[in-house]
Design an enzyme around this catalytic site. Sequence first.
Site, short mmCIF file in Angstrom:
data_model
loop_
_atom_site.label_atom_id
_atom_site.label_comp_id
_atom_site.label_asym_id
_atom_site.label_seq_id
_atom_site.Cartn_x
_atom_site.Cartn_y
_atom_site.Cartn_z
N SER A 191 12.56 -12.56 -47.48
CA SER A 191 12.35 -13.41 -45.97
C SER A 191 11.31 -12.38 -45.22
O SER A 191 11.36 -11.17 -45.27
CB SER A 191 13.47 -13.67 -45.23
OG SER A 191 12.86 -14.25 -44.04
N TYR A 201 20.75 -11.47 -40.23
CA TYR A 201 19.97 -11.97 -41.36
C TYR A 201 19.03 -11.09 -41.81
O TYR A 201 18.82 -10.67 -43.00
CB TYR A 201 19.72 -13.40 -41.25
CG TYR A 201 18.78 -14.11 -42.25
CD1 TYR A 201 19.37 -14.90 -43.35
CD2 TYR A 201 17.44 -14.01 -42.13
CE1 TYR A 201 18.58 -15.56 -44.22
CE2 TYR A 201 16.50 -14.54 -43.04
CZ TYR A 201 17.23 -15.30 -44.33
OH TYR A 201 16.49 -15.84 -45.00
N1 LIG Z 1 13.99 -21.95 -45.80
C1 LIG Z 1 13.18 -21.20 -45.40
O1 LIG Z 1 12.42 -21.13 -44.47
C2 LIG Z 1 13.25 -19.62 -45.88
C3 LIG Z 1 12.33 -18.64 -45.38
C4 LIG Z 1 12.61 -17.59 -46.07
C5 LIG Z 1 13.33 -17.14 -46.92
N2 LIG Z 1 14.40 -18.16 -47.39
C6 LIG Z 1 15.28 -17.62 -48.27
O2 LIG Z 1 15.32 -18.60 -49.51
C7 LIG Z 1 16.34 -18.84 -50.33
C8 LIG Z 1 16.62 -20.25 -50.21
O3 LIG Z 1 16.78 -20.68 -49.00
P1 LIG Z 1 16.83 -22.40 -48.81
O4 LIG Z 1 16.16 -22.53 -47.51
O5 LIG Z 1 16.45 -23.12 -50.14
O6 LIG Z 1 18.54 -22.71 -48.30
P2 LIG Z 1 19.36 -24.02 -48.34
O7 LIG Z 1 18.55 -25.28 -48.51
O8 LIG Z 1 20.25 -23.76 -47.28
O9 LIG Z 1 20.09 -23.56 -49.88
C9 LIG Z 1 20.95 -22.72 -50.01
C10 LIG Z 1 21.79 -22.86 -51.13
O10 LIG Z 1 22.54 -21.73 -51.60
C11 LIG Z 1 24.00 -22.26 -51.64
N3 LIG Z 1 25.02 -21.27 -51.05
C12 LIG Z 1 24.91 -20.63 -49.75
N4 LIG Z 1 25.80 -19.77 -49.75
C13 LIG Z 1 26.25 -19.53 -50.88
C14 LIG Z 1 27.57 -18.72 -51.51
N5 LIG Z 1 28.02 -18.01 -50.54
N6 LIG Z 1 27.90 -19.08 -52.79
C15 LIG Z 1 27.16 -19.83 -53.67
N7 LIG Z 1 26.00 -20.58 -53.05
C16 LIG Z 1 25.66 -20.51 -51.70
C17 LIG Z 1 24.09 -23.35 -50.78
O11 LIG Z 1 24.82 -24.26 -51.43
P3 LIG Z 1 26.62 -24.58 -50.71
O12 LIG Z 1 26.41 -24.35 -49.40
O13 LIG Z 1 26.98 -25.77 -51.34
O14 LIG Z 1 27.17 -23.27 -51.24
C18 LIG Z 1 22.71 -24.30 -51.21
O15 LIG Z 1 22.65 -24.84 -52.57
C19 LIG Z 1 17.48 -17.87 -49.52
O16 LIG Z 1 17.60 -16.64 -49.87
C20 LIG Z 1 16.60 -17.75 -47.93
O17 LIG Z 1 17.22 -16.65 -47.34
C21 LIG Z 1 14.24 -19.45 -47.02
#
Ligand SMILES: NC(=O)c1ccc[n+]([C@@H]2O[C@H](COP(=O)([O-])OP(=O)(O)OC[C@H]3O[C@@H](n4cnc5c(N)ncnc54)[C@H](OP(=O)(O)O)[C@@H]3O)[C@@H](O)[C@H]2O)c1
Length: 230
Positions: free
Chosen positions: A136, A149
């Site tokens: 991130s 985070y």
């Molecule tokens: N969205 C953004 O703007 C953004 C920006 C920079 C970086 N990121 C990074 O991109 C990646 C994806 O993020 P996203 O935005 O797609 O997140 P998201 O929509 O919240 O999805 C996260 C996924 O991870 C699963 N998860 C969370 N904790 C878990 C655990 N302990 N064990 C197994 N599964 C788990 C969740 O399912 P369950 O809750 O059912 O487990 C969900 O399927 C992350 O690494 C995040 O830090 C996101």
Amino acid sequence: MTNTAQPTALITGAGRGLGQALARALLAASWRVVVDARRAGHLAAALPGSVVVPGDVTDPAHQEALAAAVGGLGRLDLLVNNASDLGPSPLPKLADVPLAAARQVFETNVLAPLALTQRLLPLLRASRGAVLNVSSDAAVEPYAGWGAYGSSKAALDQLTAVLAAEEPGLAVYAVDPGDMRTEMHQAAFPGEDISDRPAPEAVVPALLRLITTRPPSGRVRAADFAGAPA
Ligand SMILES: NC(=O)c1ccc[n+]([C@@H]2O[C@H](COP(=O)([O-])OP(=O)(O)OC[C@H]3O[C@@H](n4cnc5c(N)ncnc54)[C@H](OP(=O)(O)O)[C@@H]3O)[C@@H](O)[C@H]2O)c1
């Protein structure tokens, strides 16, 4: 029947968001894909053809189950440590962040990727595979409220860099995907309209390009790989 010639990926956190979008794209490109999420009841239908292993990446028994599922397929070309914990929402200042919450953020964002990497290194080495740790901009920018985070993602970046130095046969990336319109992003900005952020699907072509062009290991921004054919 197991086809050990078929490229194989493990993507954590594929229940929604970026993980699910990437899993769908790899399945469409004829990869075998192992996925997880804590809430995974919908995943077999959402990602037909995938191997679904429900569980929490911080749980050693689940890590073992993931490694067993991958081992059963006989190879691993790509490990994507995508599952992540933002911590409390609204995001608290460091002065107020509960230590138990910060500990859980580090368990999910740093130690679980390390544990899965350790378990899967033999298969990754055998295929001269790739590790993609989803980072991130909060790893490098000191945004107020993002201390737990952001510092966990900084640790993930350094873990990635050291792994790259130790495993020159692998491609090892920390990838900043940029802002995406997901549940995690909404939790970071509660009550705000995030409809102007791109969908996670918009980031996938850049990740595919990264995987297929295989530049030197390091920290990359998905935006730097956008716009070209995967
Ligand atoms: N969205 C953004 O703007 C953004 C920006 C920079 C970086 N990121 C990074 O991109 C990646 C994806 O993020 P996203 O935005 O797609 O997140 P998201 O929509 O919240 O999805 C996260 C996924 O991870 C699963 N998860 C969370 N904790 C878990 C655990 N302990 N064990 C197994 N599964 C788990 C969740 O399912 P369950 O809750 O059912 O487990 C969900 O399927 C992350 O690494 C995040 O830090 C996101």
